[in-house]
Design an enzyme around this catalytic site. Structure first.
Site, short mmCIF file in Angstrom:
data_model
loop_
_atom_site.label_atom_id
_atom_site.label_comp_id
_atom_site.label_asym_id
_atom_site.label_seq_id
_atom_site.Cartn_x
_atom_site.Cartn_y
_atom_site.Cartn_z
N VAL A 66 24.64 -23.71 -30.79
CA VAL A 66 23.64 -22.68 -30.46
C VAL A 66 23.01 -22.87 -29.08
O VAL A 66 22.31 -21.99 -28.59
CB VAL A 66 22.51 -22.58 -31.52
CG1 VAL A 66 23.04 -22.04 -32.83
CG2 VAL A 66 21.78 -23.90 -31.70
N SER A 143 7.43 -25.63 -35.86
CA SER A 143 7.19 -26.93 -36.48
C SER A 143 5.70 -27.21 -36.46
O SER A 143 4.96 -26.63 -35.65
CB SER A 143 7.91 -28.02 -35.66
OG SER A 143 7.50 -29.30 -36.07
N TYR A 156 10.51 -33.05 -28.44
CA TYR A 156 10.63 -32.17 -29.62
C TYR A 156 9.38 -31.29 -29.73
O TYR A 156 9.46 -30.08 -29.89
CB TYR A 156 10.81 -33.02 -30.88
CG TYR A 156 10.81 -32.24 -32.17
CD1 TYR A 156 11.97 -31.61 -32.60
CD2 TYR A 156 9.67 -32.13 -32.95
CE1 TYR A 156 11.99 -30.88 -33.79
CE2 TYR A 156 9.67 -31.40 -34.13
CZ TYR A 156 10.84 -30.79 -34.55
OH TYR A 156 10.85 -30.06 -35.72
N ALA A 157 8.20 -31.93 -29.66
CA ALA A 157 6.94 -31.18 -29.80
C ALA A 157 6.81 -30.13 -28.70
O ALA A 157 6.41 -28.99 -28.96
CB ALA A 157 5.76 -32.14 -29.79
N ALA A 158 7.18 -30.50 -27.48
CA ALA A 158 7.10 -29.54 -26.37
C ALA A 158 8.05 -28.36 -26.61
O ALA A 158 7.69 -27.20 -26.39
CB ALA A 158 7.43 -30.23 -25.05
N SER A 159 9.25 -28.66 -27.11
CA SER A 159 10.21 -27.57 -27.36
C SER A 159 9.70 -26.64 -28.46
O SER A 159 9.85 -25.42 -28.39
CB SER A 159 11.59 -28.15 -27.74
OG SER A 159 11.59 -28.72 -29.05
N LYS A 160 9.07 -27.22 -29.50
CA LYS A 160 8.61 -26.40 -30.62
C LYS A 160 7.33 -25.63 -30.26
O LYS A 160 7.11 -24.53 -30.77
CB LYS A 160 8.40 -27.27 -31.86
CG LYS A 160 9.70 -27.80 -32.45
CD LYS A 160 10.59 -26.68 -33.01
CE LYS A 160 11.82 -27.19 -33.73
NZ LYS A 160 12.62 -26.14 -34.34
N ILE A 189 9.15 -31.74 -44.62
CA ILE A 189 10.08 -31.29 -45.66
C ILE A 189 11.17 -32.36 -45.78
O ILE A 189 11.71 -32.80 -44.75
CB ILE A 189 10.72 -29.92 -45.27
CG1 ILE A 189 9.65 -28.90 -44.83
CG2 ILE A 189 11.59 -29.39 -46.39
CD1 ILE A 189 8.65 -28.49 -45.86
P1 NAD Z 1 18.53 -30.78 -40.48
O1 NAD Z 1 18.78 -31.86 -39.47
O2 NAD Z 1 18.73 -31.08 -41.92
O3 NAD Z 1 19.35 -29.47 -40.11
C1 NAD Z 1 19.50 -29.03 -38.79
C2 NAD Z 1 20.87 -28.40 -38.66
O4 NAD Z 1 21.02 -27.93 -37.32
C3 NAD Z 1 22.01 -29.38 -38.94
O5 NAD Z 1 22.92 -28.83 -39.88
C4 NAD Z 1 22.67 -29.58 -37.57
O6 NAD Z 1 24.05 -29.84 -37.62
C5 NAD Z 1 22.36 -28.22 -36.92
N1 NAD Z 1 22.45 -28.29 -35.46
C6 NAD Z 1 21.97 -29.25 -34.64
N2 NAD Z 1 22.30 -28.97 -33.38
C7 NAD Z 1 23.00 -27.81 -33.39
C8 NAD Z 1 23.63 -27.03 -32.40
N3 NAD Z 1 23.61 -27.38 -31.10
N4 NAD Z 1 24.26 -25.89 -32.78
C9 NAD Z 1 24.31 -25.53 -34.08
N5 NAD Z 1 23.74 -26.23 -35.08
C10 NAD Z 1 23.10 -27.37 -34.72
O7 NAD Z 1 17.01 -30.29 -40.22
P2 NAD Z 1 16.00 -29.49 -41.15
O8 NAD Z 1 14.97 -30.45 -41.59
O9 NAD Z 1 16.74 -28.68 -42.15
O10 NAD Z 1 15.30 -28.57 -40.04
C11 NAD Z 1 15.58 -27.19 -39.87
C12 NAD Z 1 14.62 -26.64 -38.82
O11 NAD Z 1 13.27 -26.83 -39.25
C13 NAD Z 1 14.74 -27.37 -37.47
O12 NAD Z 1 14.58 -26.44 -36.41
C14 NAD Z 1 13.59 -28.33 -37.50
O13 NAD Z 1 13.14 -28.71 -36.21
C15 NAD Z 1 12.54 -27.53 -38.26
N6 NAD Z 1 11.54 -28.40 -38.86
C16 NAD Z 1 11.86 -29.24 -39.91
C17 NAD Z 1 10.87 -30.06 -40.45
C18 NAD Z 1 11.11 -30.98 -41.62
O14 NAD Z 1 10.14 -31.60 -42.10
N7 NAD Z 1 12.34 -31.10 -42.11
C19 NAD Z 1 9.58 -30.05 -39.91
C20 NAD Z 1 9.30 -29.20 -38.86
C21 NAD Z 1 10.29 -28.37 -38.34
#
Ligand code: NAD
Length: 261
Positions: A66, A143, A156-160, A189
Site C-alpha cells: 500500500v 491510533s 508511528y505516533a507522528a504518522s498516525k 487491541i
Molecule cells: P497487524 O500487524 O496485525 O496487521 C497489519 C497488517 O498490515 C498486516 O497483515 C501486514 O502484513 C499489513 N501490512 C503492513 N505493511 C503493509 C504494506 N506495505 N502493504 C500492505 N499491507 C501491509 O496490526 P493490527 O493490530 O491489526 O493493526 C491494524 C491497524 O490498526 C494498523 O493501522 C494499526 O496501526 C492500527 N492500530 C492498532 C492498534 C492495536 O492495538 N492493535 C492500536 C492502534 C492502532
C-alpha cells in the site's frame, strides 16, 4: 440496529493476518452480506486468510504494497475489473516499529510514513475516482497515538497524528461528492502488532484502561461496521475511539482499587 451491506463492495487493506483488525473487519462485512476484497503484502498469508473466511464467503485477494503508488493503482484497477464498483474502503494496513528516534535511520522513518500515511492518501485518491459519481465511505486506521504521542514509537505516533489530520481534510474535500471519510482509534487491541508489548507489560496496560481489559479485533470491526452503515450517514471527519476508556481520566485504575476496599 441491524447492519446489512447486501449489494455493497468493500475493500480492506492489511487484512491477511487472521489475528489482525483488518481480517476481523473483512469477516464482519462478509457476515453482513457484502462482497469483500482484501489486500496485503504476502501471497501465502492472503491464501490462508481466504481459506479462513471460506465459511462466511468468498473474499477476493490482491497482493499489494500500500505504500507503492503503482501497487495501489493496480489494486483499484483489479478490484474494479472483478467487482464493477467499490462502495466502502478501509485503509487499515500499518506498521508499528518500536525505535527511539535517536536510533532511527532515514529509511526506517520513510517506511513508517509511507506505509502508515502515504498509503491513506494513495488509497483515498484512487477510491475517489471510483466513488465520485455515486458516493461512498472511506474509513482510516488512526491510533491512540494520533491523540497522544508515545516515547519509543515516535515515528508511528507522528504518522498516525497525520492520518487524523488527513482524514478530516479528505472528509471536507470529498463531502460534495457524497463520500464520507471517518476513522477509528484503537487503544490496545490484542493482535500480532501488540503481541510483544502485551506480553511485556499486559497488566500495566490494562490498568490504564477504564474497562480494565484489552480490546479484541472484533471490537474494532463493530465500530467500523457502524461507521460504514447508513446509520452513520451524518458522520464525516470524525473518529470512533475503541479503547475501553484508555486514559479517559488520569487514573483509570483508581475506581477499581476503591471498589476492592
Ligand atoms: P497487524 O500487524 O496485525 O496487521 C497489519 C497488517 O498490515 C498486516 O497483515 C501486514 O502484513 C499489513 N501490512 C503492513 N505493511 C503493509 C504494506 N506495505 N502493504 C500492505 N499491507 C501491509 O496490526 P493490527 O493490530 O491489526 O493493526 C491494524 C491497524 O490498526 C494498523 O493501522 C494499526 O496501526 C492500527 N492500530 C492498532 C492498534 C492495536 O492495538 N492493535 C492500536 C492502534 C492502532
Amino acid at each position: 440496529m441491524e447492519l446489512s451491506y447486501k449489494g455493497k463492495v468493500v475493500g480492506v487493506t492489511g487484512a491477511a493476518g487472521t489475528a489482525g483488525i483488518g481480517f476481523a473487519i473483512a469477516r464482519k462485512f462478509l457476515e453482513n452480506g457484502a462482497r469483500v476484497f482484501i489486500c496485503d503484502l504476502n501471497e501465502k498469508a492472503l491464501a490462508e486468510a481466504k481459506a479462513a473466511l471460506k465459511d462466511v464467503g468468498d473474499v477476493g485477494t490482491y497482493r499489494t504494497d500500500v505504500s507503492s503508488e503503482k501497487d495501489v493503482k493496480e489494486l483499484f484497477a483489479s478490484a474494479l475489473r472483478d467487482y464493477g464498483k467499490i462502495d466502502i474502503f478501509v485503509s487499515n494496513a500499518g506498521i508499528y516499529p518500536q525505535l527511539m528516534l535517536k536510533d532511527m535511520t532515514e529509511a526506517q522513518w520513510d517506511m513508517v510514513m509511507n506505509v502508515n500515511l502515504k498509503s491513506v492518501f494513495l488509497c483515498a485518491r484512487e477510491a475517489f475516482a471510483c466513488m465520485k459519481e455515486k458516493g461512498g465511505v472511506l474509513i482510516n486506521a488512526a491510533s491512540y497515538a494520533s491523540l497522544m504521542a508515545s516515547a519509543g514509537s515516535g515515528a508511528y505516533a507522528a504518522s498516525k497524528a497525520a492520518v487524523y489530520s488527513l482524514t478530516k481534510t479528505l472528509a471536507a474535500e470529498f463531502a460534495p461528492y457524497n463520500i464520507r471519510v471517518n476513522g477509528f482509534i484503537p487503544g490496545v487491541i490484542a493482535t500480532g502488532m501488540t503481541q510483544g508489548v502485551i506480553s511485556e507489560k499486559g497488566e500495566e496496560l490494562e490498568s490504564a484502561i477504564a474497562l480494565h481489559k484489552l480490546g479484541k479485533p472484533d471490537d474494532v470491526a463493530n465500530a467500523v461496521a457502524f461507521l460504514a452503515s447508513d446509520a452513520a450517514s451524518y458522520l464525516t471527519g470524525t473518529f470512533i475511539e475503541v479503547s475501553g476508556g484508555k486514559l479517559c481520566v488520569q487514573n483509570p485504575d483508581m475506581p477499581w482499587k476503591k471498589k476492592e476496599e
